[in-house]
Design a protein around this motif. Structure first.
Motif, PDB file in Angstrom:
ATOM      1  N   ILE A  35     129.263  27.674  80.653  1.00  0.00           N
ATOM      2  CA  ILE A  35     130.132  28.393  79.704  1.00  0.00           C
ATOM      3  C   ILE A  35     129.535  28.266  78.311  1.00  0.00           C
ATOM      4  CG2 ILE A  35     132.457  28.629  78.754  1.00  0.00           C
ATOM      5  CD1 ILE A  35     133.537  27.159  81.189  1.00  0.00           C
ATOM      6  N   TYR A  62     131.201  30.833  64.896  1.00  0.00           N
ATOM      7  CA  TYR A  62     131.160  29.459  65.435  1.00  0.00           C
ATOM      8  C   TYR A  62     132.277  28.621  64.815  1.00  0.00           C
ATOM      9  CZ  TYR A  62     129.703  24.627  66.006  1.00  0.00           C
ATOM     10  OH  TYR A  62     129.674  23.286  66.282  1.00  0.00           O
ATOM     11  N   GLY A  87     127.589  19.865  76.591  1.00  0.00           N
ATOM     12  CA  GLY A  87     126.311  19.966  75.866  1.00  0.00           C
ATOM     13  C   GLY A  87     126.441  20.975  74.749  1.00  0.00           C
ATOM     14  N   CYS A  88     127.600  20.992  74.095  1.00  0.00           N
ATOM     15  CA  CYS A  88     127.793  22.046  73.078  1.00  0.00           C
ATOM     16  C   CYS A  88     127.450  21.557  71.670  1.00  0.00           C
ATOM     17  CB  CYS A  88     129.174  22.682  73.173  1.00  0.00           C
ATOM     18  SG  CYS A  88     130.534  21.624  73.519  1.00  0.00           S
ATOM     19  N   TYR A  97     113.322  12.970  64.785  1.00  0.00           N
ATOM     20  CA  TYR A  97     113.315  14.290  65.444  1.00  0.00           C
ATOM     21  C   TYR A  97     113.917  14.142  66.826  1.00  0.00           C
ATOM     22  CZ  TYR A  97     110.826  15.685  61.434  1.00  0.00           C
ATOM     23  OH  TYR A  97     110.529  15.935  60.142  1.00  0.00           O
ATOM     24  N   PRO A  98     115.234  14.317  66.927  1.00  0.00           N
ATOM     25  CA  PRO A  98     115.992  13.843  68.093  1.00  0.00           C
ATOM     26  C   PRO A  98     115.869  14.647  69.379  1.00  0.00           C
ATOM     27  CG  PRO A  98     117.456  14.868  66.483  1.00  0.00           C
ATOM     28  CD  PRO A  98     116.091  14.878  65.869  1.00  0.00           C
ATOM     29  N   GLY A 118     123.479  15.339  71.488  1.00  0.00           N
ATOM     30  CA  GLY A 118     123.133  14.266  70.544  1.00  0.00           C
ATOM     31  C   GLY A 118     124.251  13.273  70.285  1.00  0.00           C
ATOM     32  N   LEU A 143     119.159  23.458  74.277  1.00  0.00           N
ATOM     33  CA  LEU A 143     118.114  22.839  75.101  1.00  0.00           C
ATOM     34  C   LEU A 143     118.635  21.643  75.895  1.00  0.00           C
ATOM     35  CD1 LEU A 143     114.909  23.172  72.891  1.00  0.00           C
ATOM     36  CD2 LEU A 143     115.439  24.381  74.996  1.00  0.00           C
ATOM     37  N   ILE A 190     117.138  13.867  73.423  1.00  0.00           N
ATOM     38  CA  ILE A 190     118.363  14.526  73.899  1.00  0.00           C
ATOM     39  C   ILE A 190     118.060  15.262  75.207  1.00  0.00           C
ATOM     40  CG2 ILE A 190     120.099  16.303  73.391  1.00  0.00           C
ATOM     41  CD1 ILE A 190     119.818  15.602  70.410  1.00  0.00           C
ATOM     42  N   CYS A 209     110.402  22.528  66.094  1.00  0.00           N
ATOM     43  CA  CYS A 209     109.316  22.297  67.047  1.00  0.00           C
ATOM     44  C   CYS A 209     108.634  20.947  67.028  1.00  0.00           C
ATOM     45  CB  CYS A 209     108.227  23.330  66.892  1.00  0.00           C
ATOM     46  SG  CYS A 209     108.637  24.800  67.726  1.00  0.00           S
ATOM     47  N   PHE A 267     134.049  30.719  74.534  1.00  0.00           N
ATOM     48  CA  PHE A 267     134.146  29.465  73.789  1.00  0.00           C
ATOM     49  C   PHE A 267     135.117  28.568  74.528  1.00  0.00           C
ATOM     50  CE2 PHE A 267     132.562  31.143  69.814  1.00  0.00           C
ATOM     51  CZ  PHE A 267     132.059  30.010  69.228  1.00  0.00           C
ATOM     52  N   ILE A 273     128.844  23.004  79.590  1.00  0.00           N
ATOM     53  CA  ILE A 273     129.327  23.736  78.405  1.00  0.00           C
ATOM     54  C   ILE A 273     128.228  23.732  77.353  1.00  0.00           C
ATOM     55  CG2 ILE A 273     131.170  23.964  76.703  1.00  0.00           C
ATOM     56  CD1 ILE A 273     132.953  22.368  78.547  1.00  0.00           C
ATOM     57  N   GLY A 288     122.059  29.377  73.049  1.00  0.00           N
ATOM     58  CA  GLY A 288     120.921  28.554  72.641  1.00  0.00           C
ATOM     59  C   GLY A 288     121.210  27.651  71.462  1.00  0.00           C
TER      60      GLY A 288
HETATM   61  C1  LIG Z   1     116.142  24.861  61.332  1.00  0.00           C
HETATM   62  C2  LIG Z   1     116.251  23.694  62.265  1.00  0.00           C
HETATM   63  C3  LIG Z   1     115.147  22.903  62.476  1.00  0.00           C
HETATM   64  C4  LIG Z   1     115.216  21.820  63.342  1.00  0.00           C
HETATM   65  N1  LIG Z   1     114.066  21.098  63.564  1.00  0.00           N
HETATM   66  C5  LIG Z   1     114.061  20.139  64.483  1.00  0.00           C
HETATM   67  C6  LIG Z   1     112.838  19.497  64.832  1.00  0.00           C
HETATM   68  O1  LIG Z   1     111.769  19.816  64.346  1.00  0.00           O
HETATM   69  N2  LIG Z   1     112.890  18.513  65.776  1.00  0.00           N
HETATM   70  C7  LIG Z   1     114.062  18.129  66.385  1.00  0.00           C
HETATM   71  O2  LIG Z   1     114.029  17.235  67.224  1.00  0.00           O
HETATM   72  N3  LIG Z   1     115.236  18.727  66.065  1.00  0.00           N
HETATM   73  C8  LIG Z   1     115.260  19.733  65.156  1.00  0.00           C
HETATM   74  N4  LIG Z   1     116.452  20.372  64.861  1.00  0.00           N
HETATM   75  C9  LIG Z   1     117.691  19.891  65.515  1.00  0.00           C
HETATM   76  C10 LIG Z   1     117.806  20.414  66.941  1.00  0.00           C
HETATM   77  O3  LIG Z   1     117.766  21.824  66.926  1.00  0.00           O
HETATM   78  C11 LIG Z   1     119.121  19.933  67.563  1.00  0.00           C
HETATM   79  O4  LIG Z   1     119.108  18.529  67.627  1.00  0.00           O
HETATM   80  C12 LIG Z   1     119.293  20.504  68.967  1.00  0.00           C
HETATM   81  O5  LIG Z   1     119.328  21.890  68.900  1.00  0.00           O
HETATM   82  C13 LIG Z   1     120.502  19.991  69.679  1.00  0.00           C
HETATM   83  O6  LIG Z   1     120.527  20.598  70.951  1.00  0.00           O
HETATM   84  P1  LIG Z   1     121.864  20.746  71.784  1.00  0.00           P
HETATM   85  O7  LIG Z   1     121.516  21.453  73.029  1.00  0.00           O
HETATM   86  O8  LIG Z   1     122.490  19.396  71.942  1.00  0.00           O
HETATM   87  O9  LIG Z   1     122.862  21.583  70.847  1.00  0.00           O
HETATM   88  P2  LIG Z   1     122.763  23.073  70.309  1.00  0.00           P
HETATM   89  O10 LIG Z   1     121.373  23.549  70.246  1.00  0.00           O
HETATM   90  O11 LIG Z   1     123.562  23.108  69.058  1.00  0.00           O
HETATM   91  O12 LIG Z   1     123.511  23.928  71.443  1.00  0.00           O
HETATM   92  C14 LIG Z   1     124.909  23.918  71.589  1.00  0.00           C
HETATM   93  C15 LIG Z   1     125.335  25.027  72.516  1.00  0.00           C
HETATM   94  O13 LIG Z   1     126.753  24.964  72.703  1.00  0.00           O
HETATM   95  C16 LIG Z   1     127.354  26.241  72.472  1.00  0.00           C
HETATM   96  N5  LIG Z   1     128.720  26.024  71.968  1.00  0.00           N
HETATM   97  C17 LIG Z   1     129.122  25.635  70.746  1.00  0.00           C
HETATM   98  N6  LIG Z   1     130.458  25.528  70.703  1.00  0.00           N
HETATM   99  C18 LIG Z   1     130.917  25.834  71.946  1.00  0.00           C
HETATM  100  C19 LIG Z   1     132.203  25.880  72.542  1.00  0.00           C
HETATM  101  N7  LIG Z   1     133.318  25.599  71.869  1.00  0.00           N
HETATM  102  N8  LIG Z   1     132.307  26.260  73.854  1.00  0.00           N
HETATM  103  C20 LIG Z   1     131.178  26.558  74.584  1.00  0.00           C
HETATM  104  N9  LIG Z   1     129.949  26.512  74.061  1.00  0.00           N
HETATM  105  C21 LIG Z   1     129.819  26.154  72.762  1.00  0.00           C
HETATM  106  C22 LIG Z   1     126.418  26.919  71.489  1.00  0.00           C
HETATM  107  O14 LIG Z   1     126.558  28.315  71.535  1.00  0.00           O
HETATM  108  C23 LIG Z   1     125.052  26.439  72.020  1.00  0.00           C
HETATM  109  O15 LIG Z   1     124.640  27.224  73.085  1.00  0.00           O
HETATM  110  C24 LIG Z   1     116.441  21.480  63.995  1.00  0.00           C
HETATM  111  C25 LIG Z   1     117.572  22.276  63.786  1.00  0.00           C
HETATM  112  C26 LIG Z   1     117.481  23.380  62.947  1.00  0.00           C
HETATM  113  C27 LIG Z   1     118.687  24.244  62.764  1.00  0.00           C
END
Ligand SMILES: Cc1cc2nc3c(=O)[nH]c(=O)nc-3n(C[C@H](O)[C@H](O)[C@H](O)COP(=O)(O)OP(=O)(O)OC[C@H]3O[C@@H](n4cnc5c(N)ncnc54)[C@H](O)[C@@H]3O)c2cc1C
Length: 456
Positions: free
Chosen positions: A31, A67, A230-231, A438-439, A428, A12, A443, A96, A198, A8, A88
C-alpha cells in the motif's frame, strides 16, 4: 479486503523487503500512494519548507503538500522537514552515497542481529554492484572507482584527527539505485499488488491489523495478518503515535547540516553524472563525529544555488563557467545534535518542530577547520561561503523507535513493535545513526534481513 502480509510504503526500504520476501512467497500486497493519480486539491501550504529545497525537488510542491495533508502532519516555521513525495518516497531523490562505517551504530542490536545486518548489506553491494569498497572481517567487496586528482591528493594525506574515505556509491554501470530503477530491473515481473492509498490509521483487532486507508475522498479498509511499516520515519512514527496513543513529545533523530562552498585553485573533473560526492572527510572520534562530503559544481548544483540565493542569479553565467572550480560540500553532524520533535496536537494533527539551539556554531567551527586544512594544502583560494538550511533539511530522519523495552515506542531484535508480533518496522525509525551519516544502505540491509526472518 483480507490480506496476508502487507508492506506499507514503496521507498527503497520497502522494495528491499519485497525483493527478498518474494524469493520464498508467491505474491505480496503493497500500500503506497502515487500522487499522480490523485486529483489536485488546494491544501494548506507549508510554504517555508520549499524555500531551501534542492533543485531536483523544487517542482514537487503539490506532492509534498499532499503528503503532509493526507498524513495530517503540520510543520512549524522553525523546521524544514520534507515528507516522502510519492511512489518511492524520499528514496527517489536521494544523493546516491552510502556509508560503510555503520557497525558501531547498530546500538541496541545484539551480536547476531549485527551480523545479519552486515551480511545483508554485503548482499546488497553485490546485487547492485555498487561502486566502492567494503571490508569487514571475512566479507570483502571491491568495485573501486577513480576520483579527480584534487580529491586523490586529499585521499593520500594523513591528518591527526581526520580520515579521508571514498563513499560507497549507489550506481551500477551508471544506473542510479532509485525505487523506479529497482522496480523496473528486479521487481516488475514479480507478483506485487500495489494499492494506491494512504494509510490513515492502524487498528488492532482479534490478533489482526485493520488498515484504514484513503485515496482522495475514497475510503478503503484492509484487514491484514502481518503489517510491515516502511513509510519513512515521519509517517511510520506518526501512525504508531496514534496507534499507541502517545501524547508525549517524540524526538526525531537526524543529521543537522551546513552547506559549504570552497573555491579550488584547480579544475575538478565531475566523475559522475549526478551530484554525488567523491570524497568524505570524517572525524576519527566516534563521539560527536562529523562528515564533510565533497563534490565539484555541476548544473544541478548551480541551479539549486541560484534558486536558493536569489542574489546569485546575475552571476549564474559566471558560476556556470567556473562550476568546476567550485567545491560544494555538506557538513553533517551526528545525531546527538538532533533538533526535531513530533507531538500530537489537540486537533488530532501531529506537529513537527525544532527548538532554539545554536548548532550552527558547531557546524561553522567545522567549516573553518576544513577551510584551514584546504588552505594549508594550497588547494583553495582564500574565499568560502556557508549556509545553514535549517533543521530537517538534511532529509535524514530516523531513530524514533529504540530497543529500550521501557519505552512505548520500542521494537525487539526482529523489529517487531513491542506487544505486537505481527507489526514490523523496516524504515529508518529503528536505528540511531551517529557515526554513519548516510543511512540508506543500512536501512535497506535491515529490511532485507527482516524479510529473511519472516520467510523462515
Ligand atoms: C535530496 C536527498 C538526498 C539524500 N541523500 C542521501 C544519501 O546520499 N545517502 C543516504 O543514505 N540517504 C540520503 N537521503 C535520505 C534517504 O533518501 C532516506 O533515508 C530514504 O529514502 C529512506 O527510505 P525509506 O524507504 O525508509 O523511506 P521513503 O523513501 O521516505 O519512502 C516512504 C514510502 O512510504 C510512502 N508513504 C508515506 N506515507 C504513507 C502513508 N501514510 N501510507 C502509505 N504509504 C505512505 C511514501 O509514498 C514512500 O513510498 C537523501 C534524501 C533526500 C531527499
Amino acid at each position: 479486503m483480507n490480506l496476508k502480509t502487507v508492506v506499507i510504503g514503496s521507498g527503497l526500504s520497502s522494495l528491499s523487503f519485497v525483493d527478498k520476501f518474494l524469493e520464498k512467497n508467491d505474491s505480496i500486497d503493497l500500500i503506497s500512494p502515487d500522487f499522480e493519480f490523485l486529483n489536485k486539491e488546494e491544501f494548506f501550504p507549508n510554504k517555508h519548507i520549499y524555500n531551501d529545497l534542492p533543485h531536483q525537488i523544487y517542482s514537487y510542491m503539490d506532492k509534498i503538500n499532499h503528503y503532509f495533508h493526507f498524513n495530517k502532519i503540520s510543520v512549524d516555521k522553525n523546521a524544514k522537514v520534507l515528507g516522502s513525495l510519492e511512489f518511492g518516497g524520499l528514496s527517489n531523490y536521494w544523493g546516491c552515497q552510502m556509508d560503510q562505517n555503520f557497525i558501531d551504530d547498530l546500538i541496541g542490536y545484539n551480536k547476531k542481529s549485527k551480523n545479519e545486518i552486515i551480511n545483508s548489506f554485503f548482499e546488497i553491494l553485490k546485487k547492485f554492484k555498487l561502486l566502492g569498497s567494503f571490508s569487514h572481517k571475512k566479507r570483502k567487496y571491491e568495485n573501486d572507482y577513480k576520483v579527480d586528482s584534487f580529491f586523490e591528493k586529499l585521499l593520500k594525506k594523513k591528518f591527526k584527527d581526520l580520515v579521508t574515505i571514498k563513499p560507497m556509491l549507489a550506481y551500477s554501470n551508471n544506473t542510479k539505485l532509485i525505487p523506479k530503477n529497482y522496480y523496473e530491473k528486479f521487481l516488475k515481473k514479480r507478483k506485487i499488488k500495489i494499492h494506491n492509498y494512504f494509510v490513515e490509521r492502524i487498528i488492532y483487532e482479534n490478533n489482526g491489523v485493520i488498515l484504514k486507508c484513503r485515496n482522495q475522498s475514497e475510503l478503503k479498509t484492509f484487514y491484514a495478518k502481518k503489517v510491515i511499516l516502511g513509510c519513512g520515519t515521519l509517517a511510520t512514527t506518526k501512525l504508531l503515535m496514534e496507534f499507541l496513543k502517545i501524547k508525549e513529545e517524540v524526538r526525531i533523530k537526524h543529521h543537522p547540516r551546513l552547506v559549504s562552498v570552497f573555491f579550488s585553485k584547480f579544475k575538478i573533473k565531475n566523475i559522475f553524472t549526478s551530484a554525488s560526492s567523491q570524497l568524505h572527510l570524517r572525524s576519527k572520534k566516534k563521539s560527536n563525529s562529523f562528515v564533510v562530503d565533497f563534490r565539484s559544481g555541476n548544473k544541478t548544483i548551480i541551479e539549486s544555488a541560484t534558486k536558493l540565493k536569489k542574489y546569485l542569479i546575475p552571476f549564474k553565467i559566471i558560476l556556470s563557467l567556473f562550476k568546476n572550480f567550485i567545491i560544494f560540500s555538506n557538513i553533517l553532524l551526528d545525531s546527538n545534535h538532533s533538533n526535531l520533535f513530533m507531538k500530537m496536537q489537540t486537533n488530532g494533527k501531529i506537529n513537527i518542530y525544532s527548538k532554539p539551539k545554536n548548532t550552527t556554531d558547531v557546524l561553522k567551527k567545522i567549516h573553518k577547520k576544513i577551510f584551514n586544512i584546504l588552505r594549508n594544502e594550497k588547494m583553495i583560494l582564500p574565499l568560502s561561503k556557508n549556509f545553514f538550511p535549517g533543521y530537517g533539511n538534511d532529509f535524514h530522519y530516523f531513530g524514533t523507535l529504540t530497543n529500550n523495552k521501557k519505552k512505548k515506542l520500542s521494537i525487539n531484535q526482529n523489529c517487531q513493535l513491542k506487544g505486537y508480533k505481527n507489526i514490523y518496522v523496516i524504515d529508518g525509525s529503528v536505528f540511531d545513526f551517529k557515526v554513519n551519516k548516510y543511512p540508506l544502505g543500512v536501512i535497506m540491509a535491515n529490511a532485507r534481513r527482516i524479510a529473511k526472518k519472516i520467510n523462515k
